[in-house]
Design an enzyme around this catalytic site. Structure first.
Site, short mmCIF file in Angstrom:
data_model
loop_
_atom_site.label_atom_id
_atom_site.label_comp_id
_atom_site.label_asym_id
_atom_site.label_seq_id
_atom_site.Cartn_x
_atom_site.Cartn_y
_atom_site.Cartn_z
N LYS A 1 0.84 -1.20 0.00
CA LYS A 1 0.00 0.00 0.00
C LYS A 1 0.88 1.26 0.00
O LYS A 1 2.09 1.18 0.22
CB LYS A 1 -0.93 -0.06 1.23
CG LYS A 1 -1.89 -1.26 1.20
CD LYS A 1 -2.76 -1.30 2.45
CE LYS A 1 -3.76 -2.45 2.37
NZ LYS A 1 -4.66 -2.49 3.57
N TYR B 1 -12.21 -2.90 -3.23
CA TYR B 1 -12.75 -3.02 -1.87
C TYR B 1 -14.28 -3.00 -1.84
O TYR B 1 -14.87 -2.64 -0.83
CB TYR B 1 -12.18 -1.91 -0.99
CG TYR B 1 -10.76 -2.16 -0.52
CD1 TYR B 1 -10.43 -3.33 0.19
CD2 TYR B 1 -9.74 -1.25 -0.76
CE1 TYR B 1 -9.14 -3.57 0.64
CE2 TYR B 1 -8.44 -1.48 -0.31
CZ TYR B 1 -8.15 -2.64 0.39
OH TYR B 1 -6.87 -2.89 0.84
N ASN C 1 -1.89 -0.21 7.40
CA ASN C 1 -1.34 -1.56 7.63
C ASN C 1 -0.54 -2.11 6.46
O ASN C 1 -0.32 -3.31 6.36
CB ASN C 1 -2.44 -2.52 8.10
CG ASN C 1 -3.51 -2.76 7.06
OD1 ASN C 1 -3.48 -2.17 5.97
ND2 ASN C 1 -4.46 -3.62 7.37
N HIS D 1 -1.74 -5.53 1.33
CA HIS D 1 -2.97 -6.27 1.04
C HIS D 1 -2.63 -7.67 0.55
O HIS D 1 -1.64 -7.86 -0.16
CB HIS D 1 -3.77 -5.56 -0.05
CG HIS D 1 -4.88 -6.42 -0.60
ND1 HIS D 1 -6.10 -6.52 0.03
CD2 HIS D 1 -4.91 -7.26 -1.67
CE1 HIS D 1 -6.84 -7.40 -0.65
NE2 HIS D 1 -6.16 -7.85 -1.68
N GLU E 1 -9.17 -10.32 -8.06
CA GLU E 1 -8.22 -9.23 -7.87
C GLU E 1 -7.12 -9.27 -8.93
O GLU E 1 -6.71 -8.22 -9.45
CB GLU E 1 -7.65 -9.28 -6.46
CG GLU E 1 -8.69 -8.91 -5.40
CD GLU E 1 -8.29 -9.23 -3.96
OE1 GLU E 1 -9.14 -9.04 -3.08
OE2 GLU E 1 -7.15 -9.67 -3.73
#
Ligand code: IDP
Ligand code: MG
Length: 153
Positions: free
Chosen positions: A13, A53, A116, A119, A130
């Site tokens: 990310k 998402y 965080n 992914h 994805e």
């Protein structure tokens, strides 16, 4: 049936990229013995991130999550190997870094759930969706790893 050609979608990310953790994260997947099939540094569009998402669209943090993911480039990757989806999730740690054990990526390298750093797909279905969302078929590179026989019996 477990397959050594199972694939998962992993993305570093924007915070992971900005904090200089790209090499550290790739190192862990490489050294584990998984095979890199595709990789690109990309500033994803909001549309793509909203779709990525979509299952979380009713959660209160959805807009903030899309904004965070759109705040800079991400490193999108496809990794291949036996049980890579589940093992990848174990390597990531829990969604909340606070609950992640030392030795996991989130347990070692980040602090808060909204930052965080990584992914990973959570099922065969989400991995396929994805990978198709982030990559064209031509971007998935066909090659044989010279370490294959040293990783699989
Ligand atoms: P996962 O990334 O471990 O699969 P999900 O529940 O699918 O976790 O949530 C997707 C992402 O949404 C998380 O990685 C995190 O960036 C963000 N997120 C999840 N829960 C929260 C929250 O309570 N506050 C802020 N962001 C959250
Ligand atoms: Mg998830």
């Amino acid at each position: 049936m477990a397959s050594i050609s199972e694939r998962t979608f992993i993305a570093i990310k924007p915070d992971g990229v900005q904090r200089g953790l790209v090499g550290e994260i790739i190192r862990r997947f490489e050294q584990k013995g998984f095979k890199l099939v595709a990789m690109k540094l990309t500033h994803a569009s909001e549309d793509l991130l909203r779709e990525h998402y979509i299952d979380l669209k009713d959660r209160p943090f959805y807009d903030g999550l899309v904004h965070y993911m759109h705040s800079g480039p991400v490193v999108a990757m496809v990794w291949e190997g036996l049980n890579v989806i589940k093992t990848g999730r174990v390597m990531l740690g829990e969604t909340n870094p606070m609950d992640s054990k030392p030795g996991t990526i989130r347990g070692d390298l980040c602090v808060q759930v909204g930052r965080n750093i990584i992914h990973g797909s959570d099922s065969l279905e989400s991995a396929e969706a994805e990978i198709n969302l982030w990559f064209t078929p031509e971007e998935l590179v066909e090659y044989r790893s010279c370490a294959h026989e040293w990783i699989y019996e």
